[in-house]
Design an enzyme around this catalytic site. Structure first.
Site, PDB file in Angstrom:
ATOM      1  N   ARG A  80       0.846  -1.203   0.000  1.00 60.12           N
ATOM      2  CA  ARG A  80       0.000   0.000   0.000  1.00 60.12           C
ATOM      3  C   ARG A  80       0.880   1.252   0.000  1.00 60.12           C
ATOM      4  O   ARG A  80       0.567   2.243  -0.659  1.00 60.12           O
ATOM      5  CB  ARG A  80      -0.951  -0.007   1.199  1.00 60.12           C
ATOM      6  CG  ARG A  80      -1.935   1.164   1.141  1.00 60.12           C
ATOM      7  CD  ARG A  80      -3.011   1.037   2.185  1.00 60.12           C
ATOM      8  NE  ARG A  80      -2.459   1.142   3.536  1.00 60.12           N
ATOM      9  CZ  ARG A  80      -3.159   0.913   4.645  1.00 60.12           C
ATOM     10  NH1 ARG A  80      -4.434   0.544   4.570  1.00 60.12           N
ATOM     11  NH2 ARG A  80      -2.590   1.043   5.828  1.00 60.12           N
ATOM     12  N   LYS A 183      -2.495   6.916   1.429  1.00 64.60           N
ATOM     13  CA  LYS A 183      -2.360   7.259   2.846  1.00 64.60           C
ATOM     14  C   LYS A 183      -1.403   8.436   2.985  1.00 64.60           C
ATOM     15  O   LYS A 183      -0.230   8.263   3.320  1.00 64.60           O
ATOM     16  CB  LYS A 183      -1.883   6.033   3.643  1.00 64.60           C
ATOM     17  CG  LYS A 183      -2.408   6.029   5.068  1.00 64.60           C
ATOM     18  CD  LYS A 183      -2.242   4.680   5.718  1.00 64.60           C
ATOM     19  CE  LYS A 183      -2.638   4.727   7.177  1.00 64.60           C
ATOM     20  NZ  LYS A 183      -4.091   4.727   7.381  1.00 64.60           N
ATOM     21  N   GLU A 219     -16.388   7.012   3.903  1.00 64.66           N
ATOM     22  CA  GLU A 219     -15.654   6.489   5.059  1.00 64.66           C
ATOM     23  C   GLU A 219     -16.225   6.990   6.380  1.00 64.66           C
ATOM     24  O   GLU A 219     -16.964   7.981   6.428  1.00 64.66           O
ATOM     25  CB  GLU A 219     -14.177   6.887   4.980  1.00 64.66           C
ATOM     26  CG  GLU A 219     -13.416   6.077   3.950  1.00 64.66           C
ATOM     27  CD  GLU A 219     -11.943   5.928   4.283  1.00 64.66           C
ATOM     28  OE1 GLU A 219     -11.598   5.152   5.177  1.00 64.66           O
ATOM     29  OE2 GLU A 219     -11.136   6.603   3.625  1.00 64.66           O
TER      30      GLU A 219
HETATM   31  C1  PLP Z   1      -5.226   3.969   7.606  1.00 61.68           C
HETATM   32  C2  PLP Z   1      -6.625   4.292   7.195  1.00 61.68           C
HETATM   33  C3  PLP Z   1      -7.675   3.341   7.264  1.00 61.68           C
HETATM   34  C4  PLP Z   1      -7.499   1.975   7.875  1.00 61.68           C
HETATM   35  O1  PLP Z   1      -6.595   1.173   7.189  1.00 61.68           O
HETATM   36  P1  PLP Z   1      -5.960  -0.086   7.925  1.00 61.68           P
HETATM   37  O2  PLP Z   1      -4.999  -0.626   6.926  1.00 61.68           O
HETATM   38  O3  PLP Z   1      -7.056  -1.032   8.203  1.00 61.68           O
HETATM   39  O4  PLP Z   1      -5.321   0.408   9.166  1.00 61.68           O
HETATM   40  C5  PLP Z   1      -8.916   3.703   6.792  1.00 61.68           C
HETATM   41  N1  PLP Z   1      -9.152   4.944   6.299  1.00 61.68           N
HETATM   42  C6  PLP Z   1      -8.184   5.873   6.228  1.00 61.68           C
HETATM   43  C7  PLP Z   1      -8.508   7.204   5.680  1.00 61.68           C
HETATM   44  C8  PLP Z   1      -6.892   5.578   6.672  1.00 61.68           C
HETATM   45  O5  PLP Z   1      -5.948   6.526   6.604  1.00 61.68           O
END
Ligand code: PLP
Length: 339
Positions: A80, A183, A219
């Site tokens: 990722r 991210k 989200e």
């Molecule tokens: C990090 C994150 C998540 C959760 O991802 P995981 O890999 O399950 O920790 C969900 N939404 C956003 C916006 C994130 O930054």
């Protein structure tokens, strides 16, 4: 092991002994360095400070009953991060380099990995920043990749519990063709106002609909949405959602439990039909949703009348935690054991 009050450490930052770093210069990554400083020396014209060339990851290491330390889904986080780096034109970090640095920093800080009984874990935070000096808007030529760790407490101290969410229409977290699927820190800056608004109204978190039509679920703050009904696990498909690795893992566990899994656009009205709903991510695994209020329409979608998490999310949560702590078999190769 350090003498910390492991069951009560919460979700802040606790200093550990070491972090690991690597710098990118002249088109390649250099040597991995170990540092005991919590600070970095940065040029004031670094691109990360002005133009948001910054990305991060979040994963955890767990100490099992057998004393072994397990890192959950290291490769998936590495992949990722590669997608994110590609998304904002930063050099990629190979899965091998990511693995070497993560296992190194965990090993160096072994004394800070909470004991099994505490329900706490070691949070691992990799981040990459553009460091070269420039004021023109283009990608940096130099980068720094850092991984630090910090012990974090059990998310649900008083046991797995539910929270109220509120739909926020005043602000978008990310655009349909924006950086929501990466991210990057910029998405978080963009979410601070919506998050504050939700808190000011007495909710634990903001809930986003899609930015274009405000019709579909995006989200739950910085977590993915899960809805449960008719033995089916439903989670939204959208170009502005961050692909949660917890969500991906839970989908597999749901299938193992004999459930159907649907990844598709989820219209707001469908919230009426879910028996259970939750937000998922590394921090909490699953944070069950008590209700989601839509203040504009006056609707309130209630999932937990008694305030208690439902049976399906509870089982999903328990099964994932069992794999993380080594109490259940790691059938999918999700766990890296640190020697
Ligand atoms: C990090 C994150 C998540 C959760 O991802 P995981 O890999 O399950 O920790 C969900 N939404 C956003 C916006 C994130 O930054």
């Amino acid at each position: 092991m350090k003498d910390l009050d492991w069951s009560n450490i919460g979700f802040g930052y606790i200093r550990t002994d070491y972090n690991v770093r690597c710098c990118y210069r002249d088109g390649k990554w250099g040597e991995i360095e170990v540092s005991s400083s919590e600070h970095i020396n940065l040029h004031m014209a670094a691109t990360c400070l002005h133009y948001g060339q910054e990305a991060f990851e979040g994963l955890k290491a767990f100490r099992g009953k057998d004393g072994k330390v397990r890192i959950f889904r290291l490769e998936a986080n590495a992949e990722r991060l590669q997608s994110t780096c590609d998304g904002i034109l930063m050099p990629q970090i190979s899965v091998e380099m990511f693995r070497e640095m993560v296992t190194k920093v965990v090993n160096l800080n072994k004394d800070y990995i909470p004991p099994y009984e505490s329900g706490a874990s070691l949070y691992i935070r990799p981040l990459i920043i553009g460091t070269s000096a420039q004021v023109g808007v283009h990608p940096a030529s130099e980068y720094m990749f850092i991984i630090f760790v910090t012990p974090v407490g059990p998310y649900f101290k008083g046991g797995f519990s539910t929270n109220p969410y509120v739909i926020i229409r005043e602000y978008d977290r990310s655009a349909p063709l924006g950086t929501g699927k990466y991210k990057v820190g910029g998405n978080y800056a963009a979410s601070l106002r919506a998050n504050k608004l939700a808190h000011d109204k007495g909710y634990s978190c903001e809930f986003y609909l899609d930015a274009r039509e405000k019709k579909y679920i995006d989200e739950c703050g910085a977590a993915n949405f899960i809805g449960i009904k008719d033995n089916t696990y439903v989670t939204p498909l959208s170009t502005s959602i961050l692909p949660s690795i917890t969500n991906n893992s839970l989908q597999q566990i749901a299938k193992d439990m004999g459930m159907k899994v649907e990844v598709r656009p989820v219209p707001e009205e469908e919230l009426l039909t879910f028996e259970e709903a939750g937000a998922c991510g590394t921090a909490a695994v699953i944070s069950p949703i008590e209700r989601i209020d839509d203040l504009e329409t006056g609707k309130s979608y209630v999932f937990a009348k008694d305030g208690k998490p439902g049976p399906v999310l509870t089982e999903l949560y328990n099964r994932l935690r069992a794999i993380q702590y080594g109490d259940a078999a790691d059938d999918y190769g999700w766990v890296t054991i640190v020697e």
